[in-house]
Scaffold this motif. Structure first.
Motif, short mmCIF file in Angstrom:
data_model
loop_
_atom_site.label_atom_id
_atom_site.label_comp_id
_atom_site.label_asym_id
_atom_site.label_seq_id
_atom_site.Cartn_x
_atom_site.Cartn_y
_atom_site.Cartn_z
N GLU A 266 5.68 -8.67 15.24
CA GLU A 266 5.29 -10.06 15.47
C GLU A 266 6.19 -11.03 14.71
O GLU A 266 5.73 -11.99 14.09
CB GLU A 266 3.83 -10.29 15.11
N GLU A 267 7.50 -10.75 14.77
CA GLU A 267 8.47 -11.61 14.10
C GLU A 267 9.66 -11.85 15.02
O GLU A 267 9.97 -11.04 15.88
CB GLU A 267 8.95 -10.99 12.78
N TRP A 268 10.34 -12.97 14.77
CA TRP A 268 11.48 -13.39 15.60
C TRP A 268 12.80 -13.06 14.93
O TRP A 268 12.97 -13.25 13.72
CB TRP A 268 11.44 -14.88 15.87
N GLY A 269 13.74 -12.56 15.73
CA GLY A 269 15.13 -12.42 15.32
C GLY A 269 15.99 -13.17 16.32
O GLY A 269 15.49 -14.01 17.08
N ILE A 270 17.29 -12.86 16.34
CA ILE A 270 18.17 -13.58 17.25
C ILE A 270 19.35 -12.70 17.65
O ILE A 270 19.87 -11.94 16.85
CB ILE A 270 18.65 -14.90 16.61
N PHE A 271 19.74 -12.80 18.92
CA PHE A 271 20.86 -12.08 19.50
C PHE A 271 21.91 -13.10 19.90
O PHE A 271 21.60 -14.07 20.59
CB PHE A 271 20.38 -11.27 20.72
N ASN A 272 23.16 -12.90 19.46
CA ASN A 272 24.17 -13.96 19.59
C ASN A 272 25.39 -13.59 20.42
O ASN A 272 26.44 -14.20 20.28
CB ASN A 272 24.64 -14.40 18.20
N LYS A 273 25.28 -12.59 21.30
CA LYS A 273 26.40 -12.28 22.18
C LYS A 273 26.24 -13.04 23.50
O LYS A 273 25.13 -13.13 24.05
CB LYS A 273 26.47 -10.78 22.46
N THR A 274 27.33 -13.58 24.03
CA THR A 274 27.28 -14.30 25.30
C THR A 274 26.90 -13.33 26.41
O THR A 274 27.46 -12.24 26.52
CB THR A 274 28.63 -14.94 25.60
N HIS A 275 25.95 -13.72 27.26
CA HIS A 275 25.44 -12.81 28.28
C HIS A 275 24.93 -13.60 29.47
O HIS A 275 24.73 -14.82 29.41
CB HIS A 275 24.32 -11.94 27.71
N ILE A 276 24.72 -12.86 30.59
CA ILE A 276 24.12 -13.48 31.77
C ILE A 276 22.74 -12.91 32.06
O ILE A 276 22.06 -13.38 32.97
CB ILE A 276 25.02 -13.31 33.01
#
Length: 623
Positions: free
Chosen positions: A328-338
């Motif tokens: 129940e926690e947020w992270g982040i993904f930073n690769k450009t994607h479609i």
């Protein structure tokens, strides 16, 4: 001395909307490519390219798992992936559409149905491996989406929602005998139908004017319909801002944040992150662009993604906030994607369902537990190919030999030890048994008279495969954790100095970290080091240990007085002075009202998994 001890379960995820200064628990202030599990924040989203064969990137790329296989939907075709040949091939082709809309799926009566606005309703029958378009009576003139409920296919049109006969998704003609029927969306004054979602006792129809709830009942008609909401706050931003998570739970993003529903009145979902989206993020985006935000949920990993296009280009997402459901926690993904999806690999070390993302060139990357990201191959000869070698006709002792060719087109390069993903390069081609000078057949009469003995010459194309080492780069992860403030700092403007930091990377890390080397605990003669003097010919004190070199992440600390900005450039890279099985000890000298610890992975194969943190220092006055 004052100190702070922190365990993994005390660290909260990335919630940018909060005022950092009033939090009782430290949380992730900022970061890139990280997640939080039960052992703490860690560098995440290592990737590997599944195949060097790309798809044509478009907004319609989605994948669906069916009967142990994965079908890839693009604008104009349904594809499967051939593991042996490492290529995509079409199993069903149709006319492409320029309408921006997501695919949806449903299973009824052993058949699978698929819908995307601008296309016909599609049906797949696993028993016969056949695909077909359904255009029978009762199908809306424009199909928007599909789902299933109570054994019936539910089809959304632009002005109505239609349901089929029991266990027969092809029978959509209204009938009191079969129970098939429809409901006009004028019931809630809808002008744009956005999507369908199944719930435990029926289905929801989401529109631009609210939500229509349909419940299963017993009677001549199988559903009862009720306007669930009419308020603007319960309207998804667009058709891509709707997703299903868990056991038929609908989540959607509106202009006022996240909401969820299990068939009941929508309730705020993840209200803190929703507040950040509503107050800050959505204001910076052009919400009129369909495909500027996209939701995706992966059941296996329990990852919920919210992809964001910060440059205003649809389906060119620069990052995605990732919510890990168990933690129940947020992270982040930073690769450009479609978009996100999966592929089924039938053999080899990657056998099974491989979940990952599609980059902007159409390549498929699978998420792995590795500490690097594999890049797109940049070689012109990395795909399977055939070289046709021509052999000249010649005469050998009165025998005419005609040319033919053989090649190794069926060679399985996956059997070569160390070959990654079937990728190889050709080092050369050779053959034997050829004449040095071609000899033409000559004749002085007509018709031509050939020799009585004719043989065919066979040549063998020889491939010399070599392993192409994949190009990789760093995970590019970082996490900033804070704000830290000693409990002894009673006044709002009181300063604390951090002099020692201990970073634990194992569950049992902790205990006494910094030792008083001047104490009687280390009497003379016990160790060779002299703890009381300066080491010979160096500028460093001899503390009895050397600085470790096997660092797997970079550690920094910075101070602030307002909780947000670095105070007068007061930032410092932590100097590691010792390592003891997952417990790194650092020295520094940074003063401020609040402090933030930053971990990053600037080099190849760097990684971090923060599980314990101890900060020691002293009070140093007031501003």
């Amino acid at each position: 001395m004052v100190n702070i001890n922190l365990a993994a379960d005390q660290i909260k995820g990335c919630i940018p909307a909060l005022d950092r200064r009033v939090l009782k628990q430290p949380f992730v202030v900022n970061g890139r490519n990280f997640m939080l599990d039960f052992q703490g924040p860690y560098s995440a989203f290592g990737t590997q390219i599944i195949t060097p064969t790309p798809l044509v990137p478009d907004d319609a790329i989605q994948t669906f798992r069916i009967e142990g296989e994965v079908f890839v939907f693009v604008n104009g075709a349904v594809l499967r992936y051939n593991t042996s040949g490492q290529f995509f091939y079409p199993v069903f082709v149709f006319t492409p559409s320029n309408i921006v809309w997501p695919w949806t799926s449903a299973k009824v009566g052993g058949s699978y149905y698929f819908a995307r606005k601008g296309h016909n309703l599609l049906r797949y029958q696993p028993s016969t491996l056949t695909w077909s378009a359904i255009t029978s009576s009762g199908v809306p003139s424009t199909v928007v989406a599909v789902t299933q409920s109570a054994g019936r296919l539910i089809v959304l049109g632009t002005d109505r929602v239609v349901w089929s006969a029991l266990d027969d998704g092809t029978d959509l003609a209204p009938s009191l005998t079969t129970g098939a029927g429809f409901q006009l969306l004028a019931m809630i004054n809808a002008t744009t139908a956005l999507g369908l979602q199944e719930h435990k006792n029926g289905f929801l129809t989401l529109t631009d004017k609210g939500i229509l709830k349909s419940e299963i009942i017993t009677g001549p008609t199988p559903f009862r319909h009720t306007p669930l909401t009419r308020a603007d706050e319960h309207v998804p931003i667009d058709q891509y801002c709707i997703a299903s998570i868990g056991d038929r739970i609908t989540v959607f993003l509106s202009r006022n944040g996240f909401y969820s529903s299990e068939g009941n009145m929508p309730q705020p979902w993840q209200p803190l992150m929703g507040e950040y989206f509503q107050r800050t993020l959505l204001r910076s985006l052009d919400l009129s662009i369909e495909g500027g935000i996209r939701l995706h949920y992966n059941t296996d990993r329990k990852w919920f993604f919210v992809s964001i296009s910060e440059n205003g280009i649809a389906f060119r997402f620069s990052k995605a906030y990732c919510y890990y459901m168990p933690r129940e926690e947020w992270g982040i993904f930073n690769k450009t994607h479609i978009g996100f999806g999966e592929l089924w690999i039938s053999t080899g070390t990657l056998k099974g369902f491989n979940f990952g993302y599609f980059d902007t060139n159409g390549y498929v990357h699978r998420f792995s537990d590795g500490t690097s990201c594999e890049q797109v191959y940049n070689y012109p000869t990395v795909r399977h190919h055939q070289t046709n070698v021509e052999y000249p006709t010649y005469i050998d002792a009165g025998t005419y030999r005609f040319s033919s060719v053989a090649h190794l087109s069926s060679w399985d390069f996956r059997n070569l030890v160390g070959l990654n993903a079937g990728v190889y390069s050709e080092a050369g081609v050779s053959y034997t048994d050829s004449a040095t000078t071609p000899i033409e057949i000559a004749a002085t009469t007509s018709p031509y008279v050939f020799a009585s003995r004719i043989e065919m010459q066979a040549g063998m194309t020889t491939y010399l495969p070599q392993v192409v080492n994949p190009t990789t780069d760093v995970l590019d992860s970082e996490v900033e954790i804070g704000l830290f403030r000693y409990v002894e700092q009673q006044r709002p403007d009181e300063l604390g100095e951090v002099t020692n930091v201990s970073i634990g990377t194992t569950p049992d890390a902790g205990g006494q970290v910094f030792v008083d080397w001047m104490s009687s605990e280390f009497p003379d003669g016990v160790y060779d080091e002299d703890y009381n003097t300066i080491a010979d010919n160096t500028d460093d004190e001899d503390y009895g240990f050397g600085t470790e070199t096997d660092v797997h992440f970079k550690a920094e600390i910075w101070s602030t007085i307002d909780g947000f900005e670095v105070w007068e450039g007061n930032t410092q890279e932590l100097e590691r002075v010792n390592n003891a099985t997952g417990l790194d000890q650092y020295a520094c000298s940074v003063a401020g009202i609040y402090h933030v610890i930053k971990l990053s992975t600037p080099s190849q194969d760097d990684s971090f998994h923060l599980k314990t943190l101890e900060i020691s220092g002293m009070l140093v006055g007031v501003l």
